[in-house]
Design an enzyme around this catalytic site. Structure first.
Site, PDB file in Angstrom:
ATOM      1  N   SER A 352      97.076   1.741  16.469  1.00 24.68           N
ATOM      2  CA  SER A 352      96.439   1.430  15.187  1.00 24.68           C
ATOM      3  C   SER A 352      95.852   0.026  15.152  1.00 24.68           C
ATOM      4  O   SER A 352      94.891  -0.228  14.409  1.00 24.68           O
ATOM      5  CB  SER A 352      97.458   1.592  14.047  1.00 24.68           C
ATOM      6  OG  SER A 352      98.624   0.820  14.291  1.00 24.68           O
ATOM      7  N   HIS A 619      98.920  -4.663   9.118  1.00 23.40           N
ATOM      8  CA  HIS A 619      97.846  -4.517  10.095  1.00 23.40           C
ATOM      9  C   HIS A 619      96.754  -5.538   9.786  1.00 23.40           C
ATOM     10  O   HIS A 619      96.628  -5.992   8.649  1.00 23.40           O
ATOM     11  CB  HIS A 619      97.253  -3.106  10.069  1.00 23.40           C
ATOM     12  CG  HIS A 619      98.087  -2.091  10.776  1.00 23.40           C
ATOM     13  ND1 HIS A 619      99.249  -1.584  10.238  1.00 23.40           N
ATOM     14  CD2 HIS A 619      97.935  -1.483  11.996  1.00 23.40           C
ATOM     15  CE1 HIS A 619      99.777  -0.712  11.088  1.00 23.40           C
ATOM     16  NE2 HIS A 619      98.998  -0.636  12.160  1.00 23.40           N
TER      17      HIS A 619
END
Length: 916
Positions: A352, A619
């Site tokens: 990711s 993230h």
């Protein structure tokens, strides 16, 4: 536009091309690279593929000496990192650090990595393990019932496990004993005859068979006549101070008698070998024709893989024809169309962090239609993998250019996928589920070929489980000290679990790096990016979504450092560059003023029939992806650095930075020579001279020894599965208004997870300091190990605070499966009213099937199974259509006839819209 036109031309050409000749069942030719319609870089191209003849796979049996003599000498650098530590050199965790048996196990890990790198290995090669002393026994490689003697080299079980099964069982070898999956005692003496006889009897194939015998060589020469007559080859590996391959030695005699070789092993961590050196007798010839030119001869290995250099490919559409002539004169054929394009050929692999999770829009994220106010997206790999159109791979530039290489006119393959683990690169396909439809995501390494100029990647974070660790810590004080899993009656803290997990993953990183390197040219530039510190470290509080105290934040940063240092150490050994992002991200973590990392984000799914949900928490945001791209671009252009490594020489939690520069002049000289001698779109950074110089420039990593973990503890950590826990919005699933991410007190919340033992009990628990880890109930896994059901929030759920939801149960590996999610409670009147209107505040779960409603007089359970597939005819506000069924997209009220009519109308509208 050019790509679309090229694909259209290729499709038309394919439709007009003559059909391939028919052939016997089980026989065929597969062109693995380039793929059908793929765009490749112009220049020299090597075509690869495989010939299948319906025969048996090749089998390799590792025969490992576990006799008493393998206990000495000790203190060897079996891990190959330049130091001797319990963490990196005690492979079987028996307390004897770096002995001969540890080095034998290290050799198995390295040999298995080499076999995994063979194209189609998991379909064409199987490996087994025999331990021997006075006696010998074949190891059981499956924790289930019955003996399983052979597995694929990269098989990990579910794809969520960390270590290949063969490596995990090899790690259980101690003197005289095979520890798992079924304990077997073989004695402490040494007899070479028994392992050869036992291994030969275990083979189940009529194909090629090898015994890889690893030993210190201290035993008489056995009788190998029967093994040689059966066509079984024995390759011997001399490991240990006294081991030798000299003429007259036992190991040399065994190998010579069976037509193979003896290999003296100095560094088992770098041991490489091949079983694919000769063409199968059934294949006479393989040739590859390109664009009608004279055919190019292909080399074919012993399991049917072929490769052929087909010359220089220009821009435009090209055709390949592979022709195989079998020994009996029969012919096989396969055709393939692809497109050549000028410019840099760039492949972005990874998880990711490379995909760009959370930075929308995603590639191919397009709404096919709206239904009841909910968007239905096209089920493309770009959307399912959350590949961001603003992810950092699409911003990477080449030296001397400000234009991103991905959009500079060359060929770009975006293979990174959110949730990817190491096995998804080469061994096990990912599957993504959306609206109860499963889509297979191709193996990422399938994008690699000899035309590739640049490869980038991030890998390993999902294997360690960093995302789930952060979710756990968001609801626990001093989370690192909490009991995380158990080994028998022993509780394993999160700190111990994470340290062991990192140690388990690091050898698998070696295998990944070798696989990537083996699929591209020797001068292809490959860059591995590290992970940044996610949370601000220091005394100042950090309250982004959840309170994670300063000790927890420092502990998380230290574990990230530990894993990043593994990359810094391991990647250069396979000729890869490392872009270390930590220094640039310092001061830009969550809770910093200018943060490049997204903090904790709450989201609930609108469908339990899928796993494509946002995982944006922790993230890089768009600033972060821009920073990543700048760092990676700089690493491509810069000479090899003196890598900063964490230096833990006093046992403290804080890592002191160290920068060493031995032989840096040799490194820079090699770099300058590389730049001047190799023109091209990418400055190649891995010439043989550079690879020879770079490892020598790395400092030795000194790591304080960990407490000795019993084998049962290491086994429990390796057997832990971390799975996604889907927490859904019951109102939104029915197209009704809701508060989406927030829950209210007393709300029935739909949940789902998989990876459990079939038909086993799974506990649902609410975690947090104020709710005191309260058990909400249990669910029963179905025959596939999946659970779905309801979890009712307690009436005293702290409003405005983050709480955690955890599912916990057993798995087929005899370990623990865990899933985590975070929730926030609200007392807003509007949210309470919406939950009540949706029928979610009843003390009993909403009815899911009119044939088996939950009666008010029935005993109240905190959870009730939600069938995943059954026809549903909702009758009222308290009925919730089955998760994953298309019926959840329809109003809960109405008759079955109305559903059919509405479904017919939708199909008609869709067909009409698709007409030209």
């Amino acid at each position: 536009m050019t790509r679309k036109i090229g694909a259209a031309v290729a499709a038309c050409a394919l439709a007009l091309s003559p059909a391939a000749p028919a052939h016997a069942a089980g026989e065929g030719v597969d062109i693995s690279y380039p793929a059908e319609g793929q765009t490749v870089g112009t220049g020299p191209l090597t075509v690869t593929g495989s010939v299948t003849l319906g025969g048996d796979q090749a089998q390799v049996m590792y025969a490992v000496d576990v006799s008493g003599s393998t206990g000495s000498p000790s203190g060897l650098d079996c891990g190959g990192d330049g130091s001797v530590t319990a963490k990196l050199d005690d492979f079987n965790q028996d307390g004897s650090v770096g002995d001969t048996l540890d080095c034998e196990i290290s050799g198995i890990v390295s040999l298995n990595a080499a076999l995994r790198a063979v194209p189609n290995a998991d379909n064409r090669i199987a490996v087994g393990l025999t331990g021997f002393g006075d006696d010998a026994a074949v190891a059981d490689l499956d924790p289930g019932d019955g003996l399983r003697a052979f597995v694929a080299p990269g098989e990990t079980g579910s794809g969520r496990d960390v270590v290949p099964r063969i490596n995990a069982v090899a790690g259980s070898l101690t003197r005289g004993t095979i520890g798992r999956e079924t304990q077997r005692d073989v004695g402490s003496g040494t007899d070479f005859q028994r392992p050869l006889d036992v291994a030969a009897a275990a083979f189940t194939t009529s194909g090629s068979r090898w015994i890889f015998l690893l030993s210190d060589g201290q035993a008489p020469v056995p009788d190998t006549s029967a093994i040689a007559a059966a066509g079984i080859r024995v390759r011997t590996f001399a490991i240990g101070a006294a081991a030798t391959c000299a003429n007259g030695s036992a190991l040399a005699a065994i190998a010579t008698a069976t037509g193979d070789q003896c290999i003296r092993v100095d560094d088992p961590s770098r041991l490489r070998t091949s079983i694919v050196t000769s063409r199968p007798a059934d294949i006479r010839e393989v040739t590859v024709e390109r664009d009608g030119r004279p055919p190019f001869p292909a080399t074919v290995d012993s399991i049917g893989n072929f490769s052929a250099a087909v010359g220089t490919v220009g821009s435009g559409v090209h055709q390949l024809v592979v022709r195989v002539v079998l020994a009996d004169g029969r012919k096989l054929e396969s055709r393939r169309w692809f497109t050549g394009r000028d410019g840099t050929r760039f492949v972005a692999l990874g998880d990711s962090y490379s995909a760009g999770e959370g930075v929308e829009p995603y590639v191919d994220q397009r709404v096919e239609k709206m239904l009841l106010g909910l968007p239905l997206y096209a089920q493309t790999p770009g959307f399912l993998c959350h590949r961001s159109s603003r992810g950092w791979p699409l911003k990477v530039t080449m030296p001397g250019s400000s234009r991103p290489v991905a959009t500079s006119g060359g060929a770009f393959d975006f293979a990174a996928c959110s949730g990817a683990r190491l096995v998804n690169a080469d061994t096990q396909q990912m599957t993504k589920t959306y609206l109860d439809r499963r889509t297979a995501i191709p193996l990422q390494n399938k994008s690699l070929g000899t035309d590739v100029d640049l490869v980038t990647m991030t890998f390993g974070g999902n294997d360690v489980g960093f995302a789930e660790v952060l979710k756990h810590c968001a609801t626990q004080l001093r989370c690192m000290n909490d009991g995380f899993v158990t080994a028998g009656s022993r509780s394993i803290s999160l700190d111990d679990w994470t340290r062991i997990r990192i140690a388990l993953v690091q050898n698998e990183l070696d295998g990944l790096y070798q696989q990537v390197r083996s699929r591209v040219r020797p001068d292809t530039t490959i860059v591995v990016a590290t992970y940044p510190h996610l949370l601000r470290v220091g005394r100042r509080p950090c309250t982004e979504g959840a309170v994670i105290n300063k000790d927890e934040r420092q502990w998380i940063a230290d574990r990230i450092d530990e894993f990043d240092d593994v990359m810094l150490q391991r990647a250069p050994r396979s000729g890869l560059l490392v872009a270390d992002v930590r220094q640039s991200f310092a001061g830009n973590a969550v809770c910093d003023g200018d943060n490049w990392i997204t903090g904790l984000r709450l989201a609930r799914a609108t469908d339990l029939g899928g796993d494509v949900t946002s995982a944006a928490s922790f993230h890089p945001n768009e600033k972060g992806t821009t920073a990543y791209a700048k760092i990676v671009s700089g690493r491509i252009a810069a000479p090899p650095p003196a890598y900063p490594m964490a230096l833990k020489n006093d046992g403290s939690a804080t890592a002191a930075a160290s920068r060493a520069r031995p032989k840096i002049a040799a490194v820079r000289a090699a770099q300058r020579a590389e730049w001047t001698s190799r023109p091209g779109p990418v400055r190649k950074a891995v010439s043989p001279a550079l690879r020879a110089a770079t490892p020598a420039s790395l400092p030795v990593v000194r790591v304080s020894e960990l407490d000795k973990y019993p084998d049962s503890v290491v086994k429990a950590v390796a057997a832990t599965r971390i799975v996604p826990l889907l927490v859904a919005d019951g109102a939104a699933m029915r197209g009704l208004p809701s508060c989406r991410s927030d829950v209210v007190r007393g709300e029935q919340v739909p949940v789902a997870a998989d990876g459990f033992t079939a038909r086993s009990a799974v506990t649902i628990r609410l975690t947090g300091e104020r709710v005191r880890n309260r058990i909400l109930g249990t669910l029963t896994a179905d025959d596939q190990g999946r659970v779905s059901g309801w979890a009712r929030m307690p009436a005293d759920l702290p409003a405005g605070e983050i709480s955690g939801l955890e599912v916990r149960g057993g798995n087929p590996l005899k370990g623990t499966t865990l899933g985590f999610a975070v929730l926030r409670a609200t007392t807003k009147p509007g949210c309470v009213a919406r939950a009540r209107a949706a029928g979610l505040l009843s003390p009993t779960p909403p009815s899911v099937s009119p044939s088996s409603p939950v009666s008010p007089s029935s005993p109240v359970s905190s959870t009730s199974p939600v069938p995943s597939r059954s026809p549903v005819s909702p009758k009222g506000d308290d009925d919730l259509p089955i998760t994953g069924s298309p019926n959840w997209l329809l109003p809960a009220a109405g008759s079955g006839t109305a559903m059919i009519l509405l479904g017919t109308l939708l199909v008609a509208v869709t067909v009409r819209r698709r007409r030209p």
